[in-house]
Design a protein around this motif. Structure first.
Motif, PDB file in Angstrom:
ATOM      1  N   LEU A 112       0.899  -1.151  -0.125  1.00 24.23           N
ATOM      2  CA  LEU A 112      -0.036   0.133  -0.160  1.00 24.23           C
ATOM      3  C   LEU A 112       0.954   1.073  -0.017  1.00 24.23           C
ATOM      4  O   LEU A 112       0.564   2.509  -0.570  1.00 24.23           O
ATOM      5  N   ALA A 113       1.802   1.197   0.620  1.00 25.99           N
ATOM      6  CA  ALA A 113       3.003   2.619   0.756  1.00 25.99           C
ATOM      7  C   ALA A 113       3.605   2.719  -0.674  1.00 25.99           C
ATOM      8  O   ALA A 113       3.881   3.877  -0.905  1.00 25.99           O
ATOM      9  N   SER A 114       3.555   1.523  -1.560  1.00 25.02           N
ATOM     10  CA  SER A 114       4.164   1.897  -2.845  1.00 25.02           C
ATOM     11  C   SER A 114       2.930   2.127  -4.021  1.00 25.02           C
ATOM     12  O   SER A 114       3.447   2.394  -5.028  1.00 25.02           O
ATOM     13  N   SER A 115       1.818   2.068  -3.437  1.00 25.18           N
ATOM     14  CA  SER A 115       0.965   2.281  -4.477  1.00 25.18           C
ATOM     15  C   SER A 115       0.490   3.668  -4.678  1.00 25.18           C
ATOM     16  O   SER A 115       0.913   4.600  -3.910  1.00 25.18           O
ATOM     17  N   SER A 116      -0.506   3.845  -5.572  1.00 21.88           N
ATOM     18  CA  SER A 116      -1.104   5.078  -5.845  1.00 21.88           C
ATOM     19  C   SER A 116      -1.793   5.479  -4.828  1.00 21.88           C
ATOM     20  O   SER A 116      -2.068   6.712  -4.699  1.00 21.88           O
ATOM     21  N   LEU A 117      -2.252   4.793  -3.859  1.00 20.50           N
ATOM     22  CA  LEU A 117      -3.263   5.145  -3.159  1.00 20.50           C
ATOM     23  C   LEU A 117      -2.476   5.568  -1.608  1.00 20.50           C
ATOM     24  O   LEU A 117      -3.188   6.207  -0.662  1.00 20.50           O
ATOM     25  N   ALA A 118      -1.467   5.409  -1.876  1.00 19.83           N
ATOM     26  CA  ALA A 118      -0.484   5.988  -0.474  1.00 19.83           C
ATOM     27  C   ALA A 118      -0.676   7.346  -0.013  1.00 19.83           C
ATOM     28  O   ALA A 118      -0.876   7.881   1.210  1.00 19.83           O
ATOM     29  N   PRO A 119      -0.704   8.532  -0.814  1.00 18.61           N
ATOM     30  CA  PRO A 119      -1.167   9.764  -0.527  1.00 18.61           C
ATOM     31  C   PRO A 119      -2.393  10.010   0.160  1.00 18.61           C
ATOM     32  O   PRO A 119      -2.538  10.815   1.103  1.00 18.61           O
ATOM     33  N   THR A 120      -3.416   9.343  -0.396  1.00 16.26           N
ATOM     34  CA  THR A 120      -4.931   9.156  -0.007  1.00 16.26           C
ATOM     35  C   THR A 120      -4.730   8.458   1.456  1.00 16.26           C
ATOM     36  O   THR A 120      -5.444   9.381   2.369  1.00 16.26           O
ATOM     37  N   MET A 126      -4.975   9.507   7.213  1.00 16.27           N
ATOM     38  CA  MET A 126      -4.580   9.364   8.906  1.00 16.27           C
ATOM     39  C   MET A 126      -4.077  10.687   9.357  1.00 16.27           C
ATOM     40  O   MET A 126      -4.369  10.841  10.594  1.00 16.27           O
ATOM     41  N   ASN A 127      -3.445  11.550   8.686  1.00 14.69           N
ATOM     42  CA  ASN A 127      -3.245  12.836   9.076  1.00 14.69           C
ATOM     43  C   ASN A 127      -4.400  13.550   9.693  1.00 14.69           C
ATOM     44  O   ASN A 127      -4.566  14.312  10.779  1.00 14.69           O
ATOM     45  N   SER A 128      -5.620  13.443   8.938  1.00 15.30           N
ATOM     46  CA  SER A 128      -7.011  14.179   9.186  1.00 15.30           C
ATOM     47  C   SER A 128      -7.441  13.390  10.594  1.00 15.30           C
ATOM     48  O   SER A 128      -7.840  14.087  11.490  1.00 15.30           O
ATOM     49  N   THR A 129      -7.458  12.402  10.457  1.00 19.97           N
ATOM     50  CA  THR A 129      -7.906  11.540  11.664  1.00 19.97           C
ATOM     51  C   THR A 129      -7.100  11.792  12.998  1.00 19.97           C
ATOM     52  O   THR A 129      -7.804  12.071  14.105  1.00 19.97           O
ATOM     53  N   ALA A 130      -5.688  11.767  12.781  1.00 17.74           N
ATOM     54  CA  ALA A 130      -4.967  12.154  13.995  1.00 17.74           C
ATOM     55  C   ALA A 130      -5.082  13.584  14.403  1.00 17.74           C
ATOM     56  O   ALA A 130      -5.247  13.703  15.746  1.00 17.74           O
ATOM     57  N   SER A 131      -5.345  14.447  13.463  1.00 16.21           N
ATOM     58  CA  SER A 131      -5.649  15.708  14.055  1.00 16.21           C
ATOM     59  C   SER A 131      -7.018  15.945  14.534  1.00 16.21           C
ATOM     60  O   SER A 131      -7.212  16.713  15.706  1.00 16.21           O
ATOM     61  N   LEU A 132      -7.958  15.341  14.225  1.00 13.20           N
ATOM     62  CA  LEU A 132      -9.257  15.400  14.724  1.00 13.20           C
ATOM     63  C   LEU A 132      -9.323  14.572  16.124  1.00 13.20           C
ATOM     64  O   LEU A 132      -9.815  15.331  17.047  1.00 13.20           O
ATOM     65  N   VAL A 133      -8.590  13.458  16.275  1.00 16.76           N
ATOM     66  CA  VAL A 133      -8.550  12.827  17.562  1.00 16.76           C
ATOM     67  C   VAL A 133      -7.880  13.860  18.528  1.00 16.76           C
ATOM     68  O   VAL A 133      -8.161  13.859  19.824  1.00 16.76           O
ATOM     69  N   SER A 134      -6.636  14.570  18.058  1.00 19.92           N
ATOM     70  CA  SER A 134      -5.910  15.318  19.102  1.00 19.92           C
ATOM     71  C   SER A 134      -6.769  16.454  19.311  1.00 19.92           C
ATOM     72  O   SER A 134      -6.348  17.057  20.595  1.00 19.92           O
TER      73      SER A 134
END
Length: 64
Positions: free
Chosen positions: A39-47, A52-60
């Motif tokens: 998954l990290a090397s696929s085209s889905l990685a940026p999404t 994950m960044n949005s979820t982390a900022s929401l939880v914080s």
């Protein structure tokens, strides 16, 4: 690209089946790690990363 998508889908299906059985053995853990690397090397990685960044900022922002 087609081969990597096929591998990602195969590993995703295998991981989902293992999670459904509610048993995680060493071979299952290796499959999950391989799925992560694919998954990290696929085209889905940026999404995935932005989600994950949005979820982390929401939880914080949640205060008990």
């Amino acid at each position: 690209m087609v081969v990597s998508v096929s591998v990602v889908l195969l590993l995703l299906v295998l991981t989902a089946l293992m999670m459904r059985n509610k048993s995680l053995k060493p071979s299952h853990a290796v499959t999950c790690v391989l799925l992560g690397f694919c998954l990290a090397s696929s085209s889905l990685a940026p999404t995935i990363q932005s989600t994950m960044n949005s979820t982390a900022s929401l939880v914080s922002t949640i205060r008990p």
